[in-house]
Design a protein around this motif. Structure first.
Motif, PDB file in Angstrom:
ATOM      1  N   VAL A   1      19.402 -60.506  54.177  1.00 23.44           N
ATOM      2  CA  VAL A   1      20.655 -61.264  54.073  1.00 23.44           C
ATOM      3  C   VAL A   1      20.359 -62.762  54.059  1.00 23.44           C
ATOM      4  O   VAL A   1      20.913 -63.514  53.250  1.00 23.44           O
ATOM      5  CB  VAL A   1      21.626 -60.885  55.220  1.00 23.44           C
ATOM      6  N   ASN A   2      19.476 -63.211  54.938  1.00 22.27           N
ATOM      7  CA  ASN A   2      19.131 -64.634  54.984  1.00 22.27           C
ATOM      8  C   ASN A   2      18.456 -65.092  53.695  1.00 22.27           C
ATOM      9  O   ASN A   2      18.753 -66.180  53.184  1.00 22.27           O
ATOM     10  CB  ASN A   2      18.256 -64.938  56.196  1.00 22.27           C
ATOM     11  N   LEU A   3      17.560 -64.279  53.157  1.00 27.75           N
ATOM     12  CA  LEU A   3      16.927 -64.595  51.867  1.00 27.75           C
ATOM     13  C   LEU A   3      17.974 -64.715  50.764  1.00 27.75           C
ATOM     14  O   LEU A   3      17.934 -65.641  49.949  1.00 27.75           O
ATOM     15  CB  LEU A   3      15.922 -63.499  51.481  1.00 27.75           C
ATOM     16  N   LEU A   4      18.901 -63.761  50.744  1.00 28.22           N
ATOM     17  CA  LEU A   4      19.943 -63.775  49.715  1.00 28.22           C
ATOM     18  C   LEU A   4      20.860 -64.988  49.843  1.00 28.22           C
ATOM     19  O   LEU A   4      21.201 -65.622  48.839  1.00 28.22           O
ATOM     20  CB  LEU A   4      20.768 -62.491  49.772  1.00 28.22           C
ATOM     21  N   LYS A   5      21.251 -65.309  51.059  1.00 32.86           N
ATOM     22  CA  LYS A   5      22.123 -66.462  51.258  1.00 32.86           C
ATOM     23  C   LYS A   5      21.440 -67.742  50.787  1.00 32.86           C
ATOM     24  O   LYS A   5      22.054 -68.572  50.106  1.00 32.86           O
ATOM     25  CB  LYS A   5      22.533 -66.576  52.724  1.00 32.86           C
TER      26      LYS A   5
END
Length: 114
Positions: free
Chosen positions: A92-96
């Motif tokens: 999720v952090n990578l995607l954000k």
């Protein structure tokens, strides 16, 4: 009855953004209990998807996330709940970060659904 739903994206950065949003949506749906991991694998995290995004030469982050989704998360979900949640958080952090870097809110808005 035949239902057609066509997504038409020709710009590589727009494809990357669209795909990022799809992954983020799948992860959110899994966490909310609306989609099982097996259903997400059938729809998005599959060898077919990986082949297509590699063929399109999409960003290495998206290839890595897809590969991780196919291989690692399914096993972690079954064996190690803490590791699974951490891996989901990492994705999720990578995607954000990736979506923010795409700056999709700036410039001309492109319609994906045709």
């Amino acid at each position: 009855m035949i239902i057609n739903f066509r997504v038409e994206i020709t710009d590589k950065e727009e494809i990357e953004t669209f795909y990022s949003i799809l992954i983020l949506g799948c992860i959110t749906a899994i966490r909310e209990g609306l989609l099982t991991w097996d259903q997400a694998e059938e729809r998005l995290f599959s060898p077919n998807t990986l082949t297509k995004i590699e063929k399109l030469n999409l960003h290495s982050t998206l290839i890595e996330i897809t590969n991780q989704g196919m291989m690692e998360l399914n096993f972690l979900q079954r064996l190690n709940a803490i590791g699974y949640e951490k891996s989901m958080d990492d994705i999720v952090n990578l995607l954000k970060t990736f979506i923010k870097e795409q700056k999709i809110s700036k410039g001309e808005w492109k319609h994906w659904i045709k």
